[in-house]
Design a protein around this motif. Structure first.
Motif, PDB file in Angstrom:
ATOM      1  N   LYS A 192       0.828  -1.211   0.000  1.00  0.00           N
ATOM      2  CA  LYS A 192       0.000   0.000   0.000  1.00  0.00           C
ATOM      3  C   LYS A 192       0.862   1.260   0.000  1.00  0.00           C
ATOM      4  O   LYS A 192       0.559   2.240  -0.673  1.00  0.00           O
ATOM      5  N   VAL A 193       1.953   1.227   0.773  1.00  0.00           N
ATOM      6  CA  VAL A 193       2.858   2.387   0.837  1.00  0.00           C
ATOM      7  C   VAL A 193       3.500   2.636  -0.519  1.00  0.00           C
ATOM      8  O   VAL A 193       3.532   3.764  -1.014  1.00  0.00           O
ATOM      9  N   ALA A 194       4.005   1.565  -1.140  1.00  0.00           N
ATOM     10  CA  ALA A 194       4.653   1.694  -2.453  1.00  0.00           C
ATOM     11  C   ALA A 194       3.665   2.215  -3.484  1.00  0.00           C
ATOM     12  O   ALA A 194       4.009   3.059  -4.322  1.00  0.00           O
ATOM     13  N   MET A 246       3.001   5.971  -3.009  1.00  0.00           N
ATOM     14  CA  MET A 246       4.152   6.836  -3.277  1.00  0.00           C
ATOM     15  C   MET A 246       4.592   6.817  -4.734  1.00  0.00           C
ATOM     16  O   MET A 246       5.505   7.537  -5.121  1.00  0.00           O
ATOM     17  N   ARG A 247       3.953   5.975  -5.543  1.00  0.00           N
ATOM     18  CA  ARG A 247       4.311   5.921  -6.963  1.00  0.00           C
ATOM     19  C   ARG A 247       3.214   6.507  -7.855  1.00  0.00           C
ATOM     20  O   ARG A 247       3.104   6.184  -9.019  1.00  0.00           O
ATOM     21  N   GLY A 278       9.209   6.831  -9.772  1.00  0.00           N
ATOM     22  CA  GLY A 278       9.951   6.501  -8.561  1.00  0.00           C
ATOM     23  C   GLY A 278       9.132   6.782  -7.319  1.00  0.00           C
ATOM     24  O   GLY A 278       7.947   7.141  -7.376  1.00  0.00           O
ATOM     25  N   LEU A 279       9.751   6.630  -6.166  1.00  0.00           N
ATOM     26  CA  LEU A 279       9.071   6.887  -4.896  1.00  0.00           C
ATOM     27  C   LEU A 279       9.107   8.368  -4.579  1.00  0.00           C
ATOM     28  O   LEU A 279      10.159   9.006  -4.667  1.00  0.00           O
ATOM     29  N   SER A 280       7.973   8.917  -4.184  1.00  0.00           N
ATOM     30  CA  SER A 280       7.926  10.329  -3.818  1.00  0.00           C
ATOM     31  C   SER A 280       6.632  10.623  -3.068  1.00  0.00           C
ATOM     32  O   SER A 280       5.654   9.876  -3.171  1.00  0.00           O
ATOM     33  N   PHE A 281       6.645  11.692  -2.300  1.00  0.00           N
ATOM     34  CA  PHE A 281       5.415  12.176  -1.693  1.00  0.00           C
ATOM     35  C   PHE A 281       5.475  13.700  -1.587  1.00  0.00           C
ATOM     36  O   PHE A 281       6.554  14.309  -1.630  1.00  0.00           O
ATOM     37  N   VAL A 282       4.295  14.294  -1.483  1.00  0.00           N
ATOM     38  CA  VAL A 282       4.179  15.758  -1.436  1.00  0.00           C
ATOM     39  C   VAL A 282       3.877  16.195  -0.006  1.00  0.00           C
ATOM     40  O   VAL A 282       3.005  15.627   0.652  1.00  0.00           O
TER      41      VAL A 282
END
Length: 538
Positions: free
Chosen positions: A485-487, A490-491, A497-501
């Protein structure tokens, strides 16, 4: 009218470059401008906010305190604080200089003066603890200048920092600096003692690890070894032109004879295919394949010897184009010089002689001779078009040691690279998600930056992927969710790639991304940073 102290430093540098004796170093320390420059140099270092053997830190700095120190220097009453013992990972202890900030300030002013005296005289083969030089410059020198060598001597000086002879060091400095009070100040910095269990112990050898002045003192001490090695290289090198390899000449001669025979018979039998031609052509092809694996030059010729030398602090490597016997003899010569002249001992466990085709550990890398067959286009006389020419490069290849990457993965808490078992970092769970991301990115950028000279740079992909999986698992533990769920969350951004705002202090949205190896710049050459962000060399 006051004399500009920086102009005086330039005068010292120029005089040293000409081989002149240097005087009035101690008097130069009376100038406030040097102390302000020393403060500016030390200020960015967060370590100066740590309290040493007193409660004093960089925040307590003032011009009045500089006046007090200068007054003590003029009166001859200034004394350095003693060091303290700290435990090592192996259970032993080492003296570490975590002195008063004022001691660091005094040592920085001394270091500035010593640097201008000695930097113009230091060897081009010395790379440790010098401005504009680093582990990368040492490795670049090996990669760029060690072509065609056969044997390597790897050396490590046992307990180097703890075994520098104070008397010998001061004697060496007195050859260049004629200033009794300045020499006495250096002597006081070396013999300031160690505090252990509230008891004071004198120090009779070594330089204080962590001391501002220690790096340049070690370079001054080992400059004698650099000069010795340069003299050995001059005496060892023989022959201006490489001698041709007899095996190469023999194979090349056979190819020419067979090629001429084929051409002659082709001219006679222009309109018919004569028997036996295919066999001759096949023989020529086999000989050419053999020729690619034979060096055109005789690297073992006695009349054509070469030696190279690179040093970083107490570690050094020597490359030799010659016989193994000459390498053994050189190792014994070095051992005798270090013991007799500098009172240093080579570590039996870390000193070795090996062929350059074997991997050689140095400064967190491995290097070896790479016999790659290269195809070049060359134009010869009476030839209209360039012809293809195959040759052995015999160049040096820098590699990332697999063992180092595995150790780093475990040490940083990413998991195991052998079975790809992923681990979450429990110590980071209480930090914010941005802080966790920053921790991973800082570590990975440090690794990528340090290994940017490696030929197998792409090998870091495995470490980056394991770290990314560990990051996802750490965030999942923080959110009490699943890694999937996290991956997935964040995609969702277009950048990939992995990122968040997250919103910054002004309420604006800011994108935070997990670093990718493919996005890391690989600069050619060497960087000036002498200390990597990661503990590579341990």
């Amino acid at each position: 009218m006051a004399i500009n102290p920086f102009r005086q430093l330039d005068v010292i540098r120029n005089a040293s470059q000409k081989g002149n004796m240097i005087m009035d170093c101690y008097r130069l320390m009376y100038n406030k401008e040097l102390w302000i420059k020393a403060y500016v140099k030390l200020y960015p270092n967060p370590g100066n906010l740590i309290k040493g053997t007193s409660n004093e830190t960089i925040d307590d700095f003032s011009l009045q305190k500089v006046d007090d120190i200068i007054a003590q220097l003029k009166a001859g009453t200034f004394r350095f604080a003693p060091m303290v013992y700290i435990p090592k990972l192996n259970g032993k202890k080492r003296p570490l200089g975590v002195p008063y900030f004022k001691d660091k300030l005094v040592q920085e002013v001394m270091r500035m003066i010593l640097e201008n005296v000695y930097e113009p005289r230091f060897s081009e083969n010395s790379h440790g603890f010098r401005e504009g030089r680093s582990c990368h410059t040492a490795l670049s020198q090996i990669k760029n200048t060690w072509k065609g060598l056969t044997w390597c001597i790897g050396g490590d000086m046992r307990g180097f920092f703890n075994h520098i002879d104070h008397t010998a060091l001061l004697k060496l400095i007195s050859k260049k600096i004629k200033d009794r009070r300045f020499l006495l100040l250096i002597h006081n910095a070396l013999t300031n003692g160690v505090m252990e269990n509230w008891s004071f112990h004198k120090t009779y050898s070594g330089t204080p690890q962590g001391g501002v002045i220690s790096p340049i003192l070690t370079n001054i001490y080992l400059h004698e070894f650099d000069l010795f090695m340069e003299k050995q290289i001059k005496g060892f090198n023989k022959g201006k032109v490489r001698v041709r390899n007899e095996d190469y000449i023999e194979v090349h001669s056979k190819i020419r004879i067979l090629s001429r025979k084929v051409k002659r018979l082709d001219d006679i039998n222009r309109h018919s295919h004569w028997q036996g031609r295919e066999e001759l052509v096949l023989n020529i092809q086999e000989l050419k394949a053999k020729l690619v694996n034979v060096s055109s030059m005789d690297l073992m010729a006695k009349n054509n010897q070469r030696m190279k030398y690179v040093r970083y602090a107490g570690d050094f490597v020597i490359g030799i184009a010659g016989s193994k016997q000459s390498a053994i003899k050189m190792k014994e010569t070095i051992k005798y010089f270090l013991e007799k002249e500098l009172h240093l001992e080579l570590s039996d466990e870390k000193t070795f002689i090996t062929h350059l085709e074997n991997p050689i550990p140095f400064l967190g890398y491995q290097f070896h001779r790479w016999n790659e067959a290269k195809v070049k286009r060359a134009t010869y006389k009476n030839q209209k078009h360039p012809l293809k020419k195959r040759s052995l490069s015999s160049a040096i290849k820098l590699k990332i040691p697999e063992k180092k990457m595995k150790e780093m993965a475990i040490k940083n808490g990413y998991g195991n690279l052998n079975n790809f078992k992923i681990v979450h970092r429990a110590k980071l769970v209480n930090n914010s998600e941005v802080e966790i991301l920053h921790t991973y990115n800082t570590e990975l950028c440090g690794v990528a930056n340090y290994y940017k000279l490696a030929n197998n740079y792409h090998y870091l992909d495995k470490l980056f992927y394991l770290a990314e999986s560990s990051f996802i698992k750490t965030i999942a533990n923080k959110r009490r969710s699943t890694s999937m769920k996290v991956a997935s969350s964040m995609r969702t951004h277009k950048q990939g790639g992995l990122s968040f705002v997250r919103k910054n202090e002004h309420g604006n949205e800011k994108l935070h991304q997990f670093v990718k190896l493919k996005d890391m710049p690989r600069h050619k050459g060497a960087i000036k940073a002498d200390s990597p962000d990661i503990d590579i060399l341990s």
